[in-house]
Design an enzyme around this catalytic site. Structure first.
Site, PDB file in Angstrom:
ATOM      1  N   LYS A  54       0.847  -1.203   0.000  1.00  0.00           N
ATOM      2  CA  LYS A  54       0.000   0.000   0.000  1.00  0.00           C
ATOM      3  C   LYS A  54       0.877   1.246   0.000  1.00  0.00           C
ATOM      4  O   LYS A  54       0.595   2.223  -0.707  1.00  0.00           O
ATOM      5  CB  LYS A  54      -0.941  -0.015   1.218  1.00  0.00           C
ATOM      6  CG  LYS A  54      -2.088  -0.998   1.030  1.00  0.00           C
ATOM      7  CD  LYS A  54      -2.846  -1.322   2.305  1.00  0.00           C
ATOM      8  CE  LYS A  54      -3.802  -2.480   2.025  1.00  0.00           C
ATOM      9  NZ  LYS A  54      -4.444  -3.039   3.196  1.00  0.00           N
ATOM     10  N   GLN A  98      -5.302  -2.195   9.228  1.00  0.00           N
ATOM     11  CA  GLN A  98      -4.907  -3.464   8.606  1.00  0.00           C
ATOM     12  C   GLN A  98      -5.418  -4.619   9.465  1.00  0.00           C
ATOM     13  O   GLN A  98      -5.083  -4.711  10.648  1.00  0.00           O
ATOM     14  CB  GLN A  98      -3.381  -3.506   8.458  1.00  0.00           C
ATOM     15  CG  GLN A  98      -2.875  -4.707   7.691  1.00  0.00           C
ATOM     16  CD  GLN A  98      -3.352  -4.721   6.229  1.00  0.00           C
ATOM     17  OE1 GLN A  98      -3.327  -3.704   5.543  1.00  0.00           O
ATOM     18  NE2 GLN A  98      -3.807  -5.872   5.765  1.00  0.00           N
ATOM     19  N   ASP A 121     -11.801   1.663   2.805  1.00  0.00           N
ATOM     20  CA  ASP A 121     -12.036   0.228   2.624  1.00  0.00           C
ATOM     21  C   ASP A 121     -13.525  -0.061   2.409  1.00  0.00           C
ATOM     22  O   ASP A 121     -13.890  -1.173   2.049  1.00  0.00           O
ATOM     23  CB  ASP A 121     -11.588  -0.547   3.881  1.00  0.00           C
ATOM     24  CG  ASP A 121     -10.183  -1.138   3.729  1.00  0.00           C
ATOM     25  OD1 ASP A 121      -9.768  -1.359   2.580  1.00  0.00           O
ATOM     26  OD2 ASP A 121      -9.532  -1.381   4.760  1.00  0.00           O
TER      27      ASP A 121
END
Ligand code: NAP
Length: 292
Positions: A54, A98, A121
């Site tokens: 990322k 995460q 997300d």
């Protein structure tokens, strides 16, 4: 029948080069640098790889990125306070935690704490609600990546029978919503589904998100179907593989995604697109759609 392998790496690279141009335009015309903040707790090696990828993607696109690496014994309150700070920081357009988080930490509570407008997300119930009503803000990254793979391969969705194996909140359910919104007729299967193979054989587009190597066998696939493999597993030799028995299934398909190099590369690219979308929205720009 000619089988075409959908090259997720190439499609992802194509979208990223489009995003580089768009990001330049956004920086120049709106004066904003897209910023992504990643919270990682503990030192799970797989998570570390995802986080590094990322960060690399942010660098490639010219985004600002920051990593908050917290020790595994951090308290939920401390993570919540960090999220509150990032929520209030106007340089931060996307926040992600995460997963998985260490045992004992309530990831649902923390995800829900991220402001919906920074939830790149698309895990927050508010964004899930928007997706369910077809009123998109952020798109869930893996399902959105699959829609891009299909559309950039010239595969129509409207009117097709789509069968999804897996009903997780991250892949199966939002995938069903996106396919429904794209006018497919959708069936979602799971571990309690009866006669799974015969349902799968009805699929024009079969999407597997189970997490078991060799799960989708040739007898589950209709001649000429499109097969999308979301699974990321290790086979007995320790090699990365999907859910689909690729060697046996591919000859029956019209299109199929490999693992690695299919769905995987698209997920982070869609995360980048969501972050750019968020940055543009944060400017309250009129006619923002011309930037994204
Ligand atoms: P998950 O939360 O474990 O969900 C797995 C789903 O498979 C569940 O709905 C489960 O049914 C269903 N299932 C399990 N055994 C089954 C069976 N025998 N028959 C039918 N359905 C069965 O997994 P996930 O997070 O959705 O991820 C799925 C896979 O995709 C994993 O390999 C993951 O690593 C991979 N993944 C890849 C990406 C990417 O970017 N490429 C992103 C996310 C996930 P129940 O609900 O009944 O238990």
């Amino acid at each position: 029948m000619e089988v075409r392998i959908i090259d997720g790496k190439a499609i992802s690279a194509e979208i990223r080069s489009e995003l580089v141009v768009k990001t330049e335009k956004v920086k120049k015309e709106l004066g904003v640098v897209p910023g992504l903040s990643v919270i990682m707790v503990g030192d799970d090696p797989a998570s570390a790889v995802y986080v590094r990828n990322k960060e690399k993607a942010c660098a490639e696109l010219g985004f600002r990125s920051e990593l908050y690496k917290l020790s595994a014994d951090v308290s939920e309150v401390e993570i919540a306070e960090l999220i509150d700070r990032l929520n209030a920081d106007s340089n931060v357009h996307g926040i992600l935690i995460q997963l998985p988080l260490p045992r004992g930490i309530n990831s649902k509570e923390l995800i829900n704490r991220i402001l919906p407008e920074k939830d790149v997300d698309a895990f927050n119930p508010y964004n899930i609600g928007l997706i369910s009503t077809g009123n998109y803000g952020f798109l869930p990254c893996t399902p959105a990546g699959i829609i891009e793979l299909l559309s950039r391969s010239g595969i129509g969705i409207a009117g097709k029978r789509c069968v999804i194996i897996g009903r997780s909140n991250i892949v199966g359910k939002p995938m069903a919503m996106l396919m429904l919104n794209a006018d497919a007729t959708v069936t979602v299967c799971h571990s309690k589904t009866r006669d799974l193979a015969s349902i799968c054989r009805e699929a024009d587009i079969l999407i597997s998100a189970v997490g078991k190597a060799g799960f989708v066998t040739a007898d589950m696939v209709k001649e000429g179907a499109v097969v999308i493999d979301v699974g990321m597993n290790r086979n007995a030799e320790g090699t990365l593989c999907g859910d689909v028995d690729f060697a046996a299934v591919a000859p029956k398909t019209s299109y199929i995604t490999p693992v690695p190099g299919g769905v995987g590369p698209m997920t982070i690219t869609m995360l980048m697109r969501n972050t750019l979308y968020s940055a543009v929205h944060s400017c309250g720009a009129e006619g923002y759609s011309k930037y994204i």
